[in-house]
Structure formats: structure tokens, C-alpha cells
Write a protein that holds these residues in place. Structure first.
Motif, PDB file in Angstrom:
ATOM      1  N   ALA A 147       1.362  -0.693  -0.067  1.00 65.00           N
ATOM      2  CA  ALA A 147      -0.141  -0.122   0.650  1.00 65.00           C
ATOM      3  C   ALA A 147       1.281   1.726   0.584  1.00 65.00           C
ATOM      4  CB  ALA A 147      -0.297  -0.279   1.336  1.00 65.00           C
ATOM      5  N   GLU A 148       0.811   2.139  -0.578  1.00 63.15           N
ATOM      6  CA  GLU A 148       1.150   3.195  -0.567  1.00 63.15           C
ATOM      7  C   GLU A 148       0.838   4.417  -0.800  1.00 63.15           C
ATOM      8  OE1 GLU A 148       3.890   2.631  -4.407  1.00 63.15           O
ATOM      9  OE2 GLU A 148       4.698   0.048  -3.051  1.00 63.15           O
ATOM     10  N   THR A 149       1.396   5.230  -0.868  1.00 60.13           N
ATOM     11  CA  THR A 149       0.492   7.138  -1.379  1.00 60.13           C
ATOM     12  C   THR A 149       1.737   7.773  -2.292  1.00 60.13           C
ATOM     13  OG1 THR A 149       1.439   7.928   0.669  1.00 60.13           O
ATOM     14  CG2 THR A 149      -0.804   7.084   0.256  1.00 60.13           C
ATOM     15  N   GLU A 150       1.274   8.782  -3.046  1.00 64.34           N
ATOM     16  CA  GLU A 150       2.046   9.647  -3.424  1.00 64.34           C
ATOM     17  C   GLU A 150       1.135  11.143  -3.815  1.00 64.34           C
ATOM     18  OE1 GLU A 150       2.973   7.832  -6.931  1.00 64.34           O
ATOM     19  OE2 GLU A 150       1.944   7.935  -8.369  1.00 64.34           O
ATOM     20  N   GLN A 151       1.927  11.888  -4.674  1.00 64.94           N
ATOM     21  CA  GLN A 151       1.764  13.515  -4.645  1.00 64.94           C
ATOM     22  C   GLN A 151       2.112  13.791  -6.073  1.00 64.94           C
ATOM     23  OE1 GLN A 151       2.327  16.545  -1.879  1.00 64.94           O
ATOM     24  NE2 GLN A 151       0.726  17.866  -2.961  1.00 64.94           N
ATOM     25  N   VAL A 152       1.301  14.001  -7.019  1.00 65.98           N
ATOM     26  CA  VAL A 152       1.990  14.501  -8.210  1.00 65.98           C
ATOM     27  C   VAL A 152       1.504  15.802  -8.427  1.00 65.98           C
ATOM     28  CG1 VAL A 152       2.370  13.626 -10.075  1.00 65.98           C
ATOM     29  CG2 VAL A 152       1.937  12.295  -8.829  1.00 65.98           C
ATOM     30  N   GLY A 153       1.870  16.255  -9.197  1.00 71.12           N
ATOM     31  CA  GLY A 153       1.432  18.553 -10.314  1.00 71.12           C
ATOM     32  C   GLY A 153       0.865  17.600 -11.313  1.00 71.12           C
ATOM     33  N   GLY A 190      -1.488  19.555 -14.106  1.00 75.33           N
ATOM     34  CA  GLY A 190      -1.776  20.686 -14.388  1.00 75.33           C
ATOM     35  C   GLY A 190      -1.475  21.623 -13.510  1.00 75.33           C
ATOM     36  N   GLY A 191      -0.790  21.986 -12.548  1.00 78.54           N
ATOM     37  CA  GLY A 191      -0.467  22.711 -11.864  1.00 78.54           C
ATOM     38  C   GLY A 191      -0.862  22.993 -10.040  1.00 78.54           C
ATOM     39  N   PHE A 192      -1.756  21.464  -9.923  1.00 79.11           N
ATOM     40  CA  PHE A 192      -2.973  21.557  -8.815  1.00 79.11           C
ATOM     41  C   PHE A 192      -1.982  20.049  -8.511  1.00 79.11           C
ATOM     42  CE2 PHE A 192      -5.330  23.614 -11.312  1.00 79.11           C
ATOM     43  CZ  PHE A 192      -5.746  25.026 -10.030  1.00 79.11           C
ATOM     44  N   PRO A 193      -2.000  20.042  -7.157  1.00 82.11           N
ATOM     45  CA  PRO A 193      -1.980  18.511  -6.758  1.00 82.11           C
ATOM     46  C   PRO A 193      -2.459  17.402  -6.353  1.00 82.11           C
ATOM     47  CG  PRO A 193      -2.177  20.723  -4.724  1.00 82.11           C
ATOM     48  CD  PRO A 193      -2.028  21.124  -5.929  1.00 82.11           C
ATOM     49  N   SER A 194      -1.875  16.686  -7.072  1.00 80.81           N
ATOM     50  CA  SER A 194      -3.477  15.966  -7.205  1.00 80.81           C
ATOM     51  C   SER A 194      -2.650  14.002  -6.066  1.00 80.81           C
ATOM     52  CB  SER A 194      -3.508  14.704  -8.496  1.00 80.81           C
ATOM     53  OG  SER A 194      -3.967  13.488  -8.121  1.00 80.81           O
ATOM     54  N   ASN A 195      -3.476  13.825  -5.004  1.00 84.06           N
ATOM     55  CA  ASN A 195      -2.634  12.896  -3.822  1.00 84.06           C
ATOM     56  C   ASN A 195      -3.796  11.254  -4.132  1.00 84.06           C
ATOM     57  OD1 ASN A 195      -1.733  15.177  -2.040  1.00 84.06           O
ATOM     58  ND2 ASN A 195      -3.740  15.093  -0.973  1.00 84.06           N
TER      59      ASN A 195
END
Length: 107
Positions: free
Chosen positions: A78-84, A86-91
Motif C-alpha cells: 500500500a503506497e501513497t504519493e503526491q503528483v502535480g 496541471g499545476g494542482f496537487p493530486s494525492n
């Protein structure tokens, strides 16, 4: 009926200012008596009101990986990540199943 309910809500517990923690009661220990010419100074430990060591927050805090092995199949994690995006963070939260390919199973 409604006025009784409104009164009941208003009479509920209300938050007030936080009171300081009560100090510990003084001990029954007395200072030793000195001679007439001596000055006797008694006090409690200087560490009594200290908070203690402050943790080092400069290093990032990481949790251990949530991973387990499935015998004969692969691993699940089980993993989590945060990626940009279009300029907004996606959790994102993901459950990954990793199956090794190209190896023969050992049975």
C-alpha cells in the motif's frame, strides 16, 4: 417543545479558557537548620519545570512500508504519493500487486 430543545442546547457545557495545570503540593521536607552565621538556601530541583529534550524535526518523518509477501505470487504493498497535475496537487493512495515475470516458479 422547540423552546425546550433550544434551552437544552444553550444550557450544555461551554468551552472556557484553559486553566493552568495545578502545581504539585510541597513536600514535608524541611531545610536543615544552620548556625546563626550561616545562610541556608533550600529549593527544589531545577529540572522540575523543564519540558525535556525537543525532538529533531529537521529530518523528515517516514512510516515503515506496508508490504507483505504472497508466497508463490509476488508482493502486495500500500503506497501513497503526491503528483502535480496541471499545476494542482493530486494525492493518490494505491495498492500495488507486483508479480515477477519471466522467472519459473520454484515448486
Amino acid at each position: 417543545m422547540w423552546t425546550l430543545m433550544i434551552f437544552a442546547f444553550q444550557a450544555g457545557a461551554m468551552a472556557g479558557p484553559v486553566l493552568p495545570a495545578p502545581r504539585r503540593p510541597p513536600t514535608a521536607r524541611r531545610c536543615p537548620a544552620g548556625d546563626d552565621d550561616d545562610v541556608v538556601v533550600c529549593g527544589r530541583s531545577s529540572d522540575a519545570d523543564r519540558i525535556g529534550t525537543v525532538p529533531d524535526y529537521s529530518r523528515p518523518f517516514t512510516l515503515p512500508q506496508a508490504r507483505t509477501e504472497i508466497p508463490g505470487v509476488g508482493t502486495v504493498s500500500a503506497e501513497t504519493e503526491q503528483v502535480g497535475v496541471g499545476g494542482f496537487p493530486s494525492n493518490r493512495a494505491m495498492i500495488r500487486l507486483k508479480i515477477p515475470l519471466g522467472k519459473r516458479r520454484q515448486e
